[in-house]
Scaffold this active site. Structure first.
Site, PDB file in Angstrom:
ATOM      1  N   GLU A  43       0.825  -1.210   0.000  1.00 20.78           N
ATOM      2  CA  GLU A  43       0.000   0.000   0.000  1.00 20.78           C
ATOM      3  C   GLU A  43       0.864   1.267   0.000  1.00 20.78           C
ATOM      4  O   GLU A  43       1.835   1.369   0.743  1.00 20.78           O
ATOM      5  CB  GLU A  43      -0.891  -0.017   1.247  1.00 20.78           C
ATOM      6  CG  GLU A  43      -1.830   1.177   1.373  1.00 20.78           C
ATOM      7  CD  GLU A  43      -2.567   1.187   2.703  1.00 20.78           C
ATOM      8  OE1 GLU A  43      -3.608   1.854   2.784  1.00 20.78           O
ATOM      9  OE2 GLU A  43      -2.098   0.529   3.669  1.00 20.78           O
ATOM     10  N   LYS A 116     -10.512   2.719  -1.541  1.00 23.22           N
ATOM     11  CA  LYS A 116     -10.585   2.035  -0.243  1.00 23.22           C
ATOM     12  C   LYS A 116     -11.903   2.346   0.462  1.00 23.22           C
ATOM     13  O   LYS A 116     -12.255   3.508   0.667  1.00 23.22           O
ATOM     14  CB  LYS A 116      -9.391   2.472   0.605  1.00 23.22           C
ATOM     15  CG  LYS A 116      -9.234   1.737   1.932  1.00 23.22           C
ATOM     16  CD  LYS A 116      -7.915   2.157   2.559  1.00 23.22           C
ATOM     17  CE  LYS A 116      -7.632   1.479   3.885  1.00 23.22           C
ATOM     18  NZ  LYS A 116      -6.300   1.867   4.421  1.00 23.22           N
ATOM     19  N   CYS A 153      -5.664  -2.634   2.716  1.00 25.30           N
ATOM     20  CA  CYS A 153      -5.314  -2.582   4.138  1.00 25.30           C
ATOM     21  C   CYS A 153      -6.524  -2.779   5.054  1.00 25.30           C
ATOM     22  O   CYS A 153      -6.974  -3.892   5.223  1.00 25.30           O
ATOM     23  CB  CYS A 153      -4.555  -1.293   4.441  1.00 25.30           C
ATOM     24  SG  CYS A 153      -3.573  -1.396   5.974  1.00 25.30           S
TER      25      CYS A 153
END
Length: 291
Positions: A43, A116, A153
């Site tokens: 990431e 995300k 993540c």
């Protein structure tokens, strides 16, 4: 038989953005040399993990999706090596900023964008200061080597995202990550094994291979520091770790799967046949009430 080789990579990042990109490209080349068809880089690999602190100057690190030079450079690499590359980057979109990923196919074509969905906020991980929650929904892409889904993540802690992507046809899941020690005032905790087990559960519950790539090294912020766990890995479709890196060394690991054989076993195991979506209404509300 559809054989695909998946790779995880990891390295330490500095404030030399060109050096970080060069290192990422070197590791992609190393993975391709080992036969990898899909290579995952960690990431936000262009820079250190800047979300430790709330600093407005860091918004200048973002760039638009369209015409993004990092994506263009990685797409050129993907084409030259005939590999699929999920590329994590800090996106500016109008007045908003997102923690995003571009999926690049093995011919260098950018297939699309994922933003995300789940944004953490806590000591050392102050992402809500920087990122708007993603508005793309979960995405899967048909690539040269299979249909793949990607989370970023904090997304990896939520089984709903993995299940959604599996239902959409994902044959493997990929999670670029930045996770390490929890800074004060959190009590001392080593969450590495917890982090791994959650994603191993996604692999096993959906009967799909899964790749996680994390950074290594110690990064200092204004208020503290984080030592990243590394420990990037590839899990098999029953959740077993089949390839892994350690906590401190950069490198790549690969694992090969027959996606047709995995699909046959997934169907025979009944995980999707026996689902009861009509009973899952409580998942639609924050308080567990049916919606």
């Amino acid at each position: 038989m559809r054989s695909v080789t998946l790779a995880a990579s990891q390295f330490a990042c500095s404030w030399d953005r060109k050096a970080n990109i060069a290192k990422a490209k070197d590791l992609v080349r190393a993975a391709a040399a080992k036969g990898a068809n899909v290579v995952l880089v960690q990431e936000l690999f262009e820079t250190p993990y800047f979300c430790q602190d709330q600093l407005a100057d860091h918004f200048a690190l973002a760039a638009p999706f369209e015409g993004n030079p990092l994506i263009a450079e990685m797409a050129e690499l993907a084409k030259s090596l005939n590999v699929v590359l999920p590329v994590s980057f800090f996106e500016q979109a109008g007045r908003a900023h997102f923690n995003s990923l571009a999926m690049v196919d093995a011919d260098g074509k950018v297939l699309g964008l994922y933003r995300k969905s789940h944004i953490p906020d806590g000591p050392g991980y102050q992402e809500k200061f920087y990122f708007t929650p993603g508005d793309t929904g979960f995405k899967v892409w048909k690539t040269r080597f299979g249909t793949f889904g990607v989370g970023i993540c904090w997304d990896q802690w939520f089984p709903e995202g993995a299940r959604a992507m599996a239902l959409m046809g994902a044959e493997a899941l990929f999670y670029p990550t930045a996770i390490g020690t929890e800074p004060p005032p959190s009590p001392p905790v080593d969450s590495r094994d917890h982090w791994r087990r959650v994603m191993q559960g996604h692999a096993g519950a959906n009967y799909v291979p899964l790749v996680a790539s994390n950074r290594i090294g110690k990064e200092k912020g204004q208020a503290g520091e984080i030592t990243f766990y590394g420990s990037s890995f590839v899990a098999g479709p029953t959740g077993e770790i089949v390839a892994e890196l350690d906590r401190t060394n950069e490198g790549v690991v690969t694992a090969t799967f027959d996606l047709d054989e995995v699909a046959k076993m997934r169907a025979s195991w009944g995980l999707f046949r026996d689902r009861r979506p009509e009973l899952y209404g409580s998942l639609r509300g924050h308080d567990g009430s049916p919606r």
